[in-house]
Design a protein around this motif. Structure first.
Motif, mmCIF file in Angstrom:
data_model
loop_
_atom_site.group_PDB
_atom_site.id
_atom_site.type_symbol
_atom_site.label_atom_id
_atom_site.label_comp_id
_atom_site.label_asym_id
_atom_site.label_seq_id
_atom_site.Cartn_x
_atom_site.Cartn_y
_atom_site.Cartn_z
ATOM 1 N N ALA A 372 -18.106 38.558 -11.515
ATOM 2 C CA ALA A 372 -18.777 38.741 -10.229
ATOM 3 C C ALA A 372 -17.886 39.580 -9.317
ATOM 4 N N PRO A 373 -18.457 40.465 -8.504
ATOM 5 C CA PRO A 373 -17.635 41.241 -7.576
ATOM 6 C C PRO A 373 -16.995 40.334 -6.527
ATOM 7 N N PRO A 374 -15.831 40.726 -5.984
ATOM 8 C CA PRO A 374 -15.122 39.861 -5.027
ATOM 9 C C PRO A 374 -15.971 39.437 -3.838
ATOM 10 N N GLU A 375 -16.851 40.331 -3.351
ATOM 11 C CA GLU A 375 -17.657 39.978 -2.183
ATOM 12 C C GLU A 375 -18.749 38.962 -2.498
ATOM 13 N N ARG A 376 -18.940 38.658 -3.798
ATOM 14 C CA ARG A 376 -19.938 37.663 -4.203
ATOM 15 C C ARG A 376 -19.265 36.430 -4.801
ATOM 16 N N SER A 377 -17.994 36.216 -4.436
ATOM 17 C CA SER A 377 -17.256 35.066 -4.976
ATOM 18 C C SER A 377 -17.907 33.744 -4.591
ATOM 19 N N GLY A 378 -18.415 33.655 -3.358
ATOM 20 C CA GLY A 378 -19.070 32.420 -2.927
ATOM 21 C C GLY A 378 -20.297 32.112 -3.766
ATOM 22 N N GLY A 379 -21.143 33.135 -3.995
ATOM 23 C CA GLY A 379 -22.323 32.935 -4.825
ATOM 24 C C GLY A 379 -21.969 32.536 -6.239
ATOM 25 N N ALA A 380 -20.930 33.166 -6.815
ATOM 26 C CA ALA A 380 -20.503 32.821 -8.167
ATOM 27 C C ALA A 380 -19.975 31.396 -8.228
ATOM 28 N N SER A 381 -19.203 30.990 -7.211
ATOM 29 C CA SER A 381 -18.678 29.627 -7.166
ATOM 30 C C SER A 381 -19.812 28.610 -7.056
ATOM 31 N N GLY A 382 -20.857 28.952 -6.278
ATOM 32 C CA GLY A 382 -22.006 28.057 -6.174
ATOM 33 C C GLY A 382 -22.747 27.911 -7.479
ATOM 34 N N VAL A 383 -22.885 29.017 -8.234
ATOM 35 C CA VAL A 383 -23.547 28.948 -9.537
ATOM 36 C C VAL A 383 -22.769 28.051 -10.486
ATOM 37 N N ILE A 384 -21.439 28.108 -10.425
ATOM 38 C CA ILE A 384 -20.613 27.243 -11.275
ATOM 39 C C ILE A 384 -20.948 25.775 -11.023
ATOM 40 N N GLY A 385 -20.993 25.402 -9.754
ATOM 41 C CA GLY A 385 -21.310 24.011 -9.428
ATOM 42 C C GLY A 385 -22.721 23.631 -9.822
ATOM 43 N N MET A 386 -23.682 24.521 -9.593
ATOM 44 C CA MET A 386 -25.071 24.225 -9.936
ATOM 45 C C MET A 386 -25.252 24.103 -11.445
ATOM 46 N N ALA A 387 -24.601 24.981 -12.208
ATOM 47 C CA ALA A 387 -24.713 24.906 -13.667
ATOM 48 C C ALA A 387 -24.186 23.572 -14.173
ATOM 49 N N ARG A 388 -23.083 23.117 -13.587
ATOM 50 C CA ARG A 388 -22.522 21.829 -13.996
ATOM 51 C C ARG A 388 -23.468 20.680 -13.648
ATOM 52 N N LEU A 389 -23.966 20.664 -12.417
ATOM 53 C CA LEU A 389 -24.815 19.561 -11.984
ATOM 54 C C LEU A 389 -26.143 19.524 -12.743
ATOM 55 N N ILE A 390 -26.777 20.680 -12.905
ATOM 56 C CA ILE A 390 -28.062 20.708 -13.607
ATOM 57 C C ILE A 390 -27.864 20.337 -15.072
ATOM 58 N N GLY A 391 -26.776 20.829 -15.684
ATOM 59 C CA GLY A 391 -26.493 20.462 -17.068
ATOM 60 C C GLY A 391 -26.276 18.966 -17.229
ATOM 61 N N GLN A 392 -25.431 18.386 -16.377
ATOM 62 C CA GLN A 392 -25.159 16.946 -16.471
ATOM 63 C C GLN A 392 -26.407 16.118 -16.191
ATOM 64 N N THR A 393 -27.197 16.534 -15.205
ATOM 65 C CA THR A 393 -28.422 15.810 -14.883
ATOM 66 C C THR A 393 -29.420 15.883 -16.033
ATOM 67 N N THR A 394 -29.539 17.061 -16.649
ATOM 68 C CA THR A 394 -30.420 17.206 -17.802
ATOM 69 C C THR A 394 -29.964 16.316 -18.945
ATOM 70 N N GLY A 395 -28.656 16.282 -19.186
ATOM 71 C CA GLY A 395 -28.129 15.424 -20.246
ATOM 72 C C GLY A 395 -28.422 13.957 -20.000
ATOM 73 N N ALA A 396 -28.184 13.501 -18.755
ATOM 74 C CA ALA A 396 -28.454 12.099 -18.427
ATOM 75 C C ALA A 396 -29.939 11.777 -18.564
ATOM 76 N N ALA A 397 -30.806 12.710 -18.153
ATOM 77 C CA ALA A 397 -32.249 12.488 -18.278
ATOM 78 C C ALA A 397 -32.670 12.401 -19.739
ATOM 79 N N LEU A 398 -32.078 13.225 -20.587
ATOM 80 C CA LEU A 398 -32.414 13.192 -22.012
ATOM 81 C C LEU A 398 -31.925 11.907 -22.681
ATOM 82 N N VAL A 399 -30.822 11.345 -22.182
ATOM 83 C CA VAL A 399 -30.378 10.043 -22.707
ATOM 84 C C VAL A 399 -31.439 8.987 -22.436
#
Length: 437
Positions: A372-399
């Protein structure tokens, strides 16, 4: 001092999640709340994090990640005090929602701040340290909760956040790097639509996994689709969209995001199902189960900084692909355990999973931020958190779905097998990055 402030903030979020999950039965009993209702102590926090993370990430790109982090840290600290003073379930759920908003702000920009502190050739070390702190937080969280509850009541679990938050603020205010404001404005309507889209998505996933009546699944799913469509239409052509489609058009960033979501879904499937597997299928007591669970998280904490340093010299796609292949093998080996395994046999298989996950996490964080370009570091950091949360939530729901279809005896094995499939898909996505620009 700046790095210390970031790490304390990261640790607070990781610790709070693990502590609240562990203490939920004790809190429900003390507040005389039914089990089905008390889950809102967890849900309120999770929904607030998911709803606020991308708007805060976009705001971080506008005003700089320093302000978002300090504001989130202050909000998290105040909300922790409100949790301590809560005397009823509605009060505690509201305080937890406010705490989730603070945590969303912290998680949305912490990697962006680390990118400002570390030069590009050493970024792997910085994200490796971040992964280490998260791993240690999740590792010691249940032990901290058990220790506090053995000598004090549950409000002290939230009270310990207050002095830690104040110390982190004392470090953060004078030392965190400042950023020049960007030229575009903050779109409040887009922020509202983003929050509604992802909060409704989480509700739809949870309702579907619990096999609720179809209106309880269809309604939040419809809200997700409508709000998401309106969001895409509103942000068309925006230079820094809140839902960062501009970043997802970059092959390396998109593949790294897919890798993260699939890997965290595998982790969610494992972490929710393994306690039931150990106690219901292998007939281990709760204390042994806690010890066995720690072995995975401990190896992640040890492997993450090593992988972070290696990612400064080797392609993240290679390191992540190998690590996730090991995670896949480890989850298959756990699902195929004999009926009366030795403790060492379980620990070695858990350690294999932890090593695999640890070698994925830091290189993947670096790949996401570097693409990601430096000026979009905030957006990239937000995607990191969202990917983690959505992945974990999907996993828990599938359990929950596996348990509903196969029962408590075979459900954990189904979940581990499904988790191995997600880890395998994540490994293939990671290897694909070796050919991506």
């Amino acid at each position: 001092m700046a790095l210390a402030a970031i790490m304390v903030g990261v640790a607070l979020g990781a610790l709070d999640t693990a502590i609240a999950n562990t203490a939920l039965p004790a809190i429900a009993t003390d507040l005389h709340a039914p089990a089905a209702t008390s889950i809102w102590i967890i849900n309120a926090y999770q929904l607030a994090v998911v709803a606020s993370m991308l708007p805060f990430a976009a705001l971080g790109d506008l005003v700089g990640p320093r302000r978002i982090f300090i504001g989130g840290l202050a909000g998290f600290t105040v909300a922790s005090l409100l949790c301590t003073l809560a005397s009823s379930l509605p009060q505690l759920a509201l305080a937890r929602a406010l705490q989730g908003i603070g945590a969303g702000a912290l998680m949305s920009v912490n990697i962006a701040l680390i990118r400002q502190l570390y030069p590009a050739e050493r970024l792997g070390r910085g994200v490796g340290l971040n992964a280490l702190v998260v791993g240690v937080g999740f590792t010691i969280g249940p032990a901290v909760a058990s220790l506090v509850l053995s000598v004090a009541s549950w409000p002290w679990l939230f009270a310990i956040n207050v002095p830690l938050g104040l110390v982190a603020l004392a470090f953060a205010v004078p030392t965190l790097p400042r950023s020049a404001p960007r030229g575009h404005s903050f779109d409040r309507v887009a922020a509202f639509l983003t929050a509604i889209t992802f909060a409704a998505l989480i509700l739809a996933l949870g309702s579907a996994a619990q096999r609720e009546a179809w209106p309880l699944v269809a309604t939040p799913l419809a809200v997700t689709l409508v709000a998401g469509a309106l969001l895409l239409r509103r942000q068309a052509g925006h230079p820094a969209p809140m839902l960062p489609l501009d970043l997802l058009r970059r092959p390396m960033f998109a593949l790294s995001t897919v890798t993260a979501m699939a890997a965290f879904a595998a982790q969610g499937l494992a972490f929710v199902s393994l306690p039931f597997y150990f106690e219901e299928v292998l007939h281990r007591d709760p204390i042994s189960t806690g010890f066995l669970m720690v072995s995975w998280a401990l190896v992640v904490a040890l492997a993450a900084p090593i992988a972070g340093r290696m990612s400064d010299r080797h392609p993240p796609g290679l390191l992540g692909g190998v690590g996730l292949a090991l995670l896949c093998l480890g989850m298959v080996s756990l699902a195929l355990l004999p009926t009366e395994p030795q403790t060492l046999d379980i620990v070695l298989r858990m350690a294999l999973c932890g090593a695999g996950f640890g070698f994925f996490q830091s290189p993947n964080l670096k790949a996401l931020m570097s693409s990601a370009p430096p000026e979009r570091s905030g957006g990239a950091s937000g995607v990191i958190g969202m990917a983690r949360l959505i992945g974990q939530t999907t996993g828990a729901a599938l359990v929950a779905l596996c348990f509903g279809l196969a029962g408590s005896l075979h459900g954990p094995t189904w979940a581990l097998g499904l988790g191995a499939m997600f880890a395998g898909l994540a490994s293939m996505a990671s290897f694909a990055r070796l050919w991506a620009r």
